[in-house]
Design an enzyme around this catalytic site. Sequence first.
Site, PDB file in Angstrom:
ATOM      1  N   HIS A  80       9.280 -20.299 -49.711  1.00  0.00           N
ATOM      2  CA  HIS A  80      10.154 -20.883 -48.686  1.00  0.00           C
ATOM      3  C   HIS A  80      11.565 -21.005 -49.243  1.00  0.00           C
ATOM      4  O   HIS A  80      11.753 -21.207 -50.451  1.00  0.00           O
ATOM      5  CB  HIS A  80       9.630 -22.238 -48.196  1.00  0.00           C
ATOM      6  CG  HIS A  80       9.618 -23.337 -49.226  1.00  0.00           C
ATOM      7  ND1 HIS A  80      10.726 -24.109 -49.501  1.00  0.00           N
ATOM      8  CD2 HIS A  80       8.636 -23.799 -50.034  1.00  0.00           C
ATOM      9  CE1 HIS A  80      10.416 -25.004 -50.431  1.00  0.00           C
ATOM     10  NE2 HIS A  80       9.151 -24.837 -50.782  1.00  0.00           N
ATOM     11  N   ASP A  82      14.022 -23.073 -47.704  1.00  0.00           N
ATOM     12  CA  ASP A  82      14.689 -24.346 -47.407  1.00  0.00           C
ATOM     13  C   ASP A  82      14.531 -25.290 -48.596  1.00  0.00           C
ATOM     14  O   ASP A  82      13.640 -25.118 -49.432  1.00  0.00           O
ATOM     15  CB  ASP A  82      14.132 -24.986 -46.125  1.00  0.00           C
ATOM     16  CG  ASP A  82      12.646 -25.315 -46.204  1.00  0.00           C
ATOM     17  OD1 ASP A  82      11.886 -24.511 -46.775  1.00  0.00           O
ATOM     18  OD2 ASP A  82      12.247 -26.391 -45.708  1.00  0.00           O
ATOM     19  N   ASP A 112      12.022 -25.830 -56.712  1.00  0.00           N
ATOM     20  CA  ASP A 112      11.272 -25.936 -55.441  1.00  0.00           C
ATOM     21  C   ASP A 112      12.111 -25.346 -54.326  1.00  0.00           C
ATOM     22  O   ASP A 112      12.843 -26.057 -53.668  1.00  0.00           O
ATOM     23  CB  ASP A 112      10.920 -27.389 -55.154  1.00  0.00           C
ATOM     24  CG  ASP A 112      10.113 -27.531 -53.867  1.00  0.00           C
ATOM     25  OD1 ASP A 112       9.563 -26.520 -53.391  1.00  0.00           O
ATOM     26  OD2 ASP A 112      10.044 -28.652 -53.332  1.00  0.00           O
ATOM     27  N   GLU A 150       9.628 -25.177 -44.753  1.00  0.00           N
ATOM     28  CA  GLU A 150       8.434 -25.706 -45.432  1.00  0.00           C
ATOM     29  C   GLU A 150       8.541 -27.200 -45.665  1.00  0.00           C
ATOM     30  O   GLU A 150       7.562 -27.938 -45.557  1.00  0.00           O
ATOM     31  CB  GLU A 150       8.226 -24.979 -46.768  1.00  0.00           C
ATOM     32  CG  GLU A 150       6.870 -25.264 -47.421  1.00  0.00           C
ATOM     33  CD  GLU A 150       6.829 -26.499 -48.306  1.00  0.00           C
ATOM     34  OE1 GLU A 150       5.722 -26.941 -48.655  1.00  0.00           O
ATOM     35  OE2 GLU A 150       7.900 -27.048 -48.648  1.00  0.00           O
ATOM     36  N   GLU A 151       9.756 -27.655 -45.996  1.00  0.00           N
ATOM     37  CA  GLU A 151       9.925 -29.066 -46.356  1.00  0.00           C
ATOM     38  C   GLU A 151       9.726 -30.004 -45.165  1.00  0.00           C
ATOM     39  O   GLU A 151       9.646 -31.220 -45.343  1.00  0.00           O
ATOM     40  CB  GLU A 151      11.315 -29.292 -46.988  1.00  0.00           C
ATOM     41  CG  GLU A 151      11.557 -28.496 -48.278  1.00  0.00           C
ATOM     42  CD  GLU A 151      10.712 -28.984 -49.464  1.00  0.00           C
ATOM     43  OE1 GLU A 151       9.944 -29.947 -49.312  1.00  0.00           O
ATOM     44  OE2 GLU A 151      10.825 -28.361 -50.536  1.00  0.00           O
TER      45      GLU A 151
END
Length: 451
Positions: A80, A82, A112, A150-151
Amino acid sequence: MFQPNWDQVREEVTGSLVDLIRLDTTNPPGNEMLAAEYLAAVLHEAGLEPVVLESAPGRGNVVARLRGNGQEAPLLLMGHTDVVPAEPEFWQHPPFAGKIADGYIWGRGAVDMKDIVATFLELLLLFKRRVDAGDPPLRRDLIFMATADEERGGHLGAGFLVDHHPDLIRAEYALNEGGGRASMVGEQEYITCQTAEKGLARFQLEAHGEPGHASVPREDNAVVRLAETIARIGRARLPYHLTDTVWSYITAIAATQPPAVGEAFERLLDAATFDEALAALPVPAQMKRMLVAITHNTASPTILQAGSKVNVFPSVATARVDGRLLPGFDQESFRVELEPYLGEGVELSFTDSGAPLEASLESPLYEAIQTVMSTAAAETVLIPSMLTGATDAKHIVRLGTKVYGFCPRRFDGLDFLSLVHSHNERISVDNLLYGTQVLYQVIERFCSNGY
Ligand SMILES: [Zn+2]
């Protein structure tokens, strides 16, 4: 036979991560189209045919495929783009500058997971060069996927692709974030391969009572009823359950510790001795909490609502509770465990859900990871692990894909959990290259005819 030029790889993967960090994809609002277009341009330049898909204005996703010979089903490299918000005033280097200092690349997303996206991008480029150099195609298609959102649940990213473009990303296996994390227990280094993920079963507790003037106390006060129940649930230790992943995780640590510590780890495998063994373990409190979380369904109250006037009994008081399920459980079996803690006049209703996941420890992908790690990091111990949170894997498994979280990093004194979503998020250039080198070998072993 094609051999990667690792000096060039080091430069390229570092450059990609720096570029990605500089694209501000803080979610909300996301703006992941910036990253999708950047990645698509690099892939296109390399002779691949990326597809950019917009799930909502500015929410970009990109998919590209390197064709194999079709002998076996594809391997998906899922990431991801984001990131969570950053507070620049607390950072040593600005979070969206992509500064390289002291051997580290600094910025939001450095662990991340723009680091892994940069690695997956590099892997696609390397295997493309390999085919271009005349090596035979891989046995499996390699699919690169970098998604939005995703977050915040992934519904505009991985979830959107699964719902609307499943054929673009359908794969037998996937590599994801969530594993490859290094940690020390005593003197021994361990690196995780994430094979399980807890599910989500958030719920609401609603207590009822008669409304009225608070000057005359009532035994059915909704606030007191709710408070009693959430205190019980918040402190509850629900029943102990052992999954394959956690059994292997604990067993592998037990076997590689000094005898006294190893025996304490072994006693974690039995519900009857778990608490006493946990208390005796010479590990930090956070690891003990984690050991509880991966062996139990959990329920953490986080939001409370009741009353609007200090002299009036409210008729309703509510609490929101973050519930997490082990593989093998669903809302109904979770409810059975929670029921003994519910007080009179308190009702439980589930709000959000996501299934728990577990992938086999006996698959050819897991075996390829084990084999490569046994030479790439002979002195470290590979351990399967369970994430207590959720990733985009929850969407991808709807296509039947077996998802493993693995992009290895060596222990360099920085604990992953102290960096992720934190100030001064950073990754060493050495570690970025290391993960790329290991995964190149894993994919070579798993997908090529050479073995
Ligand atoms: Zn992530």
